[in-house]
Each structure stands twice: as C-alpha cells, then as structure tokens.
Motif scaffolding. Structure first.
Motif, PDB file in Angstrom:
ATOM      1  N   TRP A 176      -3.198   8.480  -4.131  1.00 30.03           N
ATOM      2  CA  TRP A 176      -3.973   9.416  -3.293  1.00 30.03           C
ATOM      3  C   TRP A 176      -3.556  10.865  -3.582  1.00 30.03           C
TER       4      TRP A 176
ATOM      5  N   PHE B  67      -4.858   1.126  -7.144  1.00 31.03           N
ATOM      6  CA  PHE B  67      -5.338   1.897  -5.990  1.00 31.03           C
ATOM      7  C   PHE B  67      -6.124   3.125  -6.473  1.00 31.03           C
TER       8      PHE B  67
ATOM      9  N   GLN C  81      -9.730   2.439  -7.195  1.00 30.18           N
ATOM     10  CA  GLN C  81     -10.528   2.198  -5.983  1.00 30.18           C
ATOM     11  C   GLN C  81     -10.739   3.488  -5.174  1.00 30.18           C
ATOM     12  N   PHE C  82      -9.688   4.318  -5.066  1.00 29.68           N
ATOM     13  CA  PHE C  82      -9.823   5.573  -4.308  1.00 29.68           C
ATOM     14  C   PHE C  82     -10.818   6.516  -4.991  1.00 29.68           C
TER      15      PHE C  82
ATOM     16  N   ILE D  32      -5.806   6.126   4.477  1.00 31.51           N
ATOM     17  CA  ILE D  32      -5.924   5.040   3.495  1.00 31.51           C
ATOM     18  C   ILE D  32      -6.177   3.716   4.230  1.00 31.51           C
TER      19      ILE D  32
ATOM     20  N   GLY E  89       0.000   3.417  -3.041  1.00 29.72           N
ATOM     21  CA  GLY E  89      -1.262   3.980  -2.553  1.00 29.72           C
ATOM     22  C   GLY E  89      -1.160   5.482  -2.353  1.00 29.72           C
ATOM     23  N   GLN E  90      -0.083   5.939  -1.737  1.00 33.10           N
ATOM     24  CA  GLN E  90       0.047   7.376  -1.487  1.00 33.10           C
ATOM     25  C   GLN E  90       0.300   8.140  -2.784  1.00 33.10           C
TER      26      GLN E  90
ATOM     27  N   ILE F 143       0.787  -1.245   0.000  1.00 30.27           N
ATOM     28  CA  ILE F 143       0.000   0.000   0.000  1.00 30.27           C
ATOM     29  C   ILE F 143       0.824   1.302   0.000  1.00 30.27           C
TER      30      ILE F 143
ATOM     31  N   VAL G  48      -9.103   0.666   3.891  1.00 32.28           N
ATOM     32  CA  VAL G  48      -8.779  -0.766   3.752  1.00 32.28           C
ATOM     33  C   VAL G  48      -9.525  -1.557   4.836  1.00 32.28           C
TER      34      VAL G  48
ATOM     35  N   LYS H 279       0.465  -5.572  -7.232  1.00 39.15           N
ATOM     36  CA  LYS H 279       1.818  -5.441  -6.696  1.00 39.15           C
ATOM     37  C   LYS H 279       2.573  -6.769  -6.608  1.00 39.15           C
TER      38      LYS H 279
ATOM     39  N   VAL I  55     -11.216  -0.641  -0.002  1.00 36.59           N
ATOM     40  CA  VAL I  55     -10.028  -0.719  -0.855  1.00 36.59           C
ATOM     41  C   VAL I  55      -9.290  -2.010  -0.525  1.00 36.59           C
TER      42      VAL I  55
ATOM     43  N   PRO J 156      -5.699  -4.125  -1.520  1.00 31.61           N
ATOM     44  CA  PRO J 156      -4.469  -4.275  -2.294  1.00 31.61           C
ATOM     45  C   PRO J 156      -4.475  -5.626  -3.003  1.00 31.61           C
TER      46      PRO J 156
END
Ligand SMILES: NC(=O)c1ccc[n+]([C@@H]2O[C@H](COP(=O)([O-])OP(=O)(O)OC[C@H]3O[C@@H](n4cnc5c(N)ncnc54)[C@H](OP(=O)(O)O)[C@@H]3O)[C@@H](O)[C@H]2O)c1
Length: 311
Positions: A135, A162, A165-166, A268, A131-132, A127, A272, A305, A277, A279
C-alpha cells in the motif's frame, strides 16, 4: 506470573539459533495493548534479522523474539490505550522490537486495526506487513492513480500479491514479472500483463510506464529504468536506487521502510471485507515449527504468505 512460549534467538545465525523459550508474560505500557496471538506470519525480514543482517536489530536486542505480524485477541490494554477492549479481534504489524512468533505480544495501539470479520486469524495475519508495504509503496511513495500503469517485479510473493490486487482495485493497469509456475496465479490476481521472467525480457513487453514497484533489486532494477516514462517513478523495498540514474532518465526513485499505521490497515481491511482483496496462504506451520516456516520463506519463491498457527 504465568509463562508463554516465544520463538527466540539468543545469537545471530542459521535456523538452528531459533529456540522455543518459556518466558514470563510481557505487560503493555500506557499506549500499548497485550494481544493473545492466534496466528503470526513469516516475512523475509525475519530471516534477515535472524542472520544478523538487518541493521535495526543488533546484539543489544538479544534475546529477540522473531515475528513482525500478528492476528489475535486483545488480552489487556495499557492505561491510555482506549481504542480496543478486552476480547476484541485485532491484527497488526509488530514493531521492530519483534515478538510475533509467540503466544502473546505487546503492540502499540496505533498500529492495530480490527480484524476483518469475514476471514480467520490465519488469513488476517498475512496482511499487515506485506499489505502495508504494498500500500505504502504504491500509493504513499509512488502516488499511483486510476488510469496509470505499474510494473510490479515479484508479483506473486507476500508483498507482490497484495500490490497487484491493490493497484487493480485503484483502477491502474498492472504488469508483473513472475516465474513460469506462477503465471496463472498472477493472472487470477488480476494482473493485465503477466511476464514470465524465465522466458521473457520485461523490456520487450513494457514501456512508457508511470511506475515500477521493485521487490527484487539487482539486475532487474537496473533493466527497469528504461521502461519508465519521463516523470515516472521507481519505488523499491530493497536498496536505495541511484539518484544519478534517476536524473539521467528523468524519473523519481526511492527506497522506503514500511511503517505501522492502524488507520491505513483498517482501510485495507475494508477492501478485504468487500471481497476486493484476498490474502493467499501458501502453507501453515505450527508455532513450534517456525524454523521450517522461515526456511521456506528464505528459499525466495513464496506464493503469497507462509503463516504460523499459534492458538
Ligand atoms: N522496505 C521494507 O519495508 C520492506 C517490507 C517488506 C518486504 N521488503 C522486502 O521486499 C522483498 C519482497 O518481500 P516479500 O515479502 O514479497 O518476499 P517473498 O514473499 O519472499 O516473495 C519474493 C518473490 O520474489 C519472486 N522472485 C524471485 N526472483 C524474481 C525475479 N528475478 N523476478 C521476479 N520475481 C522474482 C518470487 O517468485 P517466483 O517464485 O515467481 O520467482 C517470490 O514470489 C524482500 O526482499 C523483503 O525483504 C522490504
């Protein structure tokens, strides 16, 4: 002092420069935390660094331990690090000094968040960086809001899966480009419109969008200006977009570098934990096989991933 295994490079090059070294444990500075790594994930930045093509990592940082993501357990806290305690399960982006492909790593306390309780370290380590990046690209730089539309290029890779989903969780309409093999996967992630870039031109399907999130660059980027509405935004993780073109099309355009932020990672993690969300792990490799894991990511067709199991 005891030694730990770190997958390090002593020179830039191909995958053969990655060596398993036994190295003395690092100690955390005042604002840092020593994490015993349970899993580390593999990102494209790792092979860019390994090959000497990442500007922020030059010869003066060698030998360099690859790895920008970890999930593990707090081993030791620096004198002024007070947010976590010995034994806490945490996950984080690892700073540009690297170190994720290792049994232990030192991380800035501000980058850490508590690992989401419902998932294991293998899923958690997938993540932070991807993920960041998703985001920050969508919300911090793109300003994406509920009811708006976004085209995500490369929707089934680490960042892209990600981002889909975000954006859906935020209430946006999501279009995405993927290869034929990944059309189903992108649909299952929640994308409203899945465009097979091998058989369809996205310009024939997409128009008048609020945002393009570009994870691909090149001609994909160049063909994207036209699908934005006036006042829209093109956000890239790769090269700096042309400001001349942006002006010509009446849009904003930018490139950014992801930043570690433990509070944002906690936000985040809450998504999850809420099951909004997930992964996706394509494959797991042992730490000693990091070169094979990196080769897999370097092929450029990851689905979710690739992760290293460390402990
Ligand atoms: N600026 C930053 O801070 C930052 C942070 C993270 C990542 N990045 C960069 O952002 C890029 C994406 O990262 P990532 O981790 O998501 O990479 P990744 O996991 O390797 O995913 C790349 C994806 O691109 C897809 N793809 C390849 N050609 C495509 C095309 N023509 N159209 C649409 N999709 C295509 C592949 O899917 P198919 O198999 O379907 O082709 C694959 O899923 C990388 O270049 C990375 O270095 C930058």
């Amino acid at each position: 002092m005891s030694k730990v295994c770190k997958m390090r490079i002593h020179q830039f090059g191909g995958n053969d420069v990655l060596l398993a070294d036994q190295v003395e444990c690092s100690q955390p500075d005042a604002g840092q935390v020593l994490v015993s790594v349970h899993a580390a994930s593999v990102n494209p930045v790792d092979f860019k660094i390994r090959s000497g093509k990442y500007p922020a990592v030059k010869e003066d940082r060698l030998p360099y331990t690859l790895g920008r993501d970890v999930s593990g357990v707090v081993e030791k806290c620096g004198a002024q690090a007070s947010r976590f305690n010995h034994g806490d399960e945490v996950f984080s982006i690892v700073g540009i000094c690297g170190g994720g492909y290792s049994e232990e790593v030192v991380v800035d306390e501000d980058a850490l968040a508590a690992k989401p309780s419902g998932i294991d370290h293998i899923h958690a380590t997938a993540i932070p960086l991807a993920g960041q990046t998703a985001w920050q690209g969508l919300f911090r730089h793109g300003g994406l809001r509920a009811g708006q539309s976004v085209l995500i290029h490369g929707g089934t890779g680490g960042v892209g899966h990600f981002a889909i989903q975000f954006a859906k969780a935020r209430g946006a309409r999501v279009l995405t480009t993927v290869s034929t093999e990944n059309v189903k996967f992108a649909g299952a992630l929640g994308a409203d419109v899945v465009i097979d870039y091998r058989t369809q031109r996205f310009e024939d399907v997409a128009s008048d969008l609020d945002m393009v999130f570009d994870l691909i660059d090149g001609e994909t980027r160049e063909r994207s200006w036209n699908v934005l509405k006036k006042g829209g935004v093109l956000v890239s993780t790769l090269t700096e977009p042309s400001q001349e073109k942006a002006k010509q099309f009446g849009v904003r355009a930018m490139r950014y570098t992801v930043e570690a932020d433990g509070d944002e990672l906690a936000e985040i993690a809450a998504l999850v934990t809420a099951g909004k969300v997930k992964p996706h792990i394509q494959k797991t490799f042992p730490l000693a096989a990091a070169a094979d894991a990196l080769a897999s990511v370097e092929r450029g067709h990851s689905v979710g991933k690739i992760v290293l199991a460390v402990a």
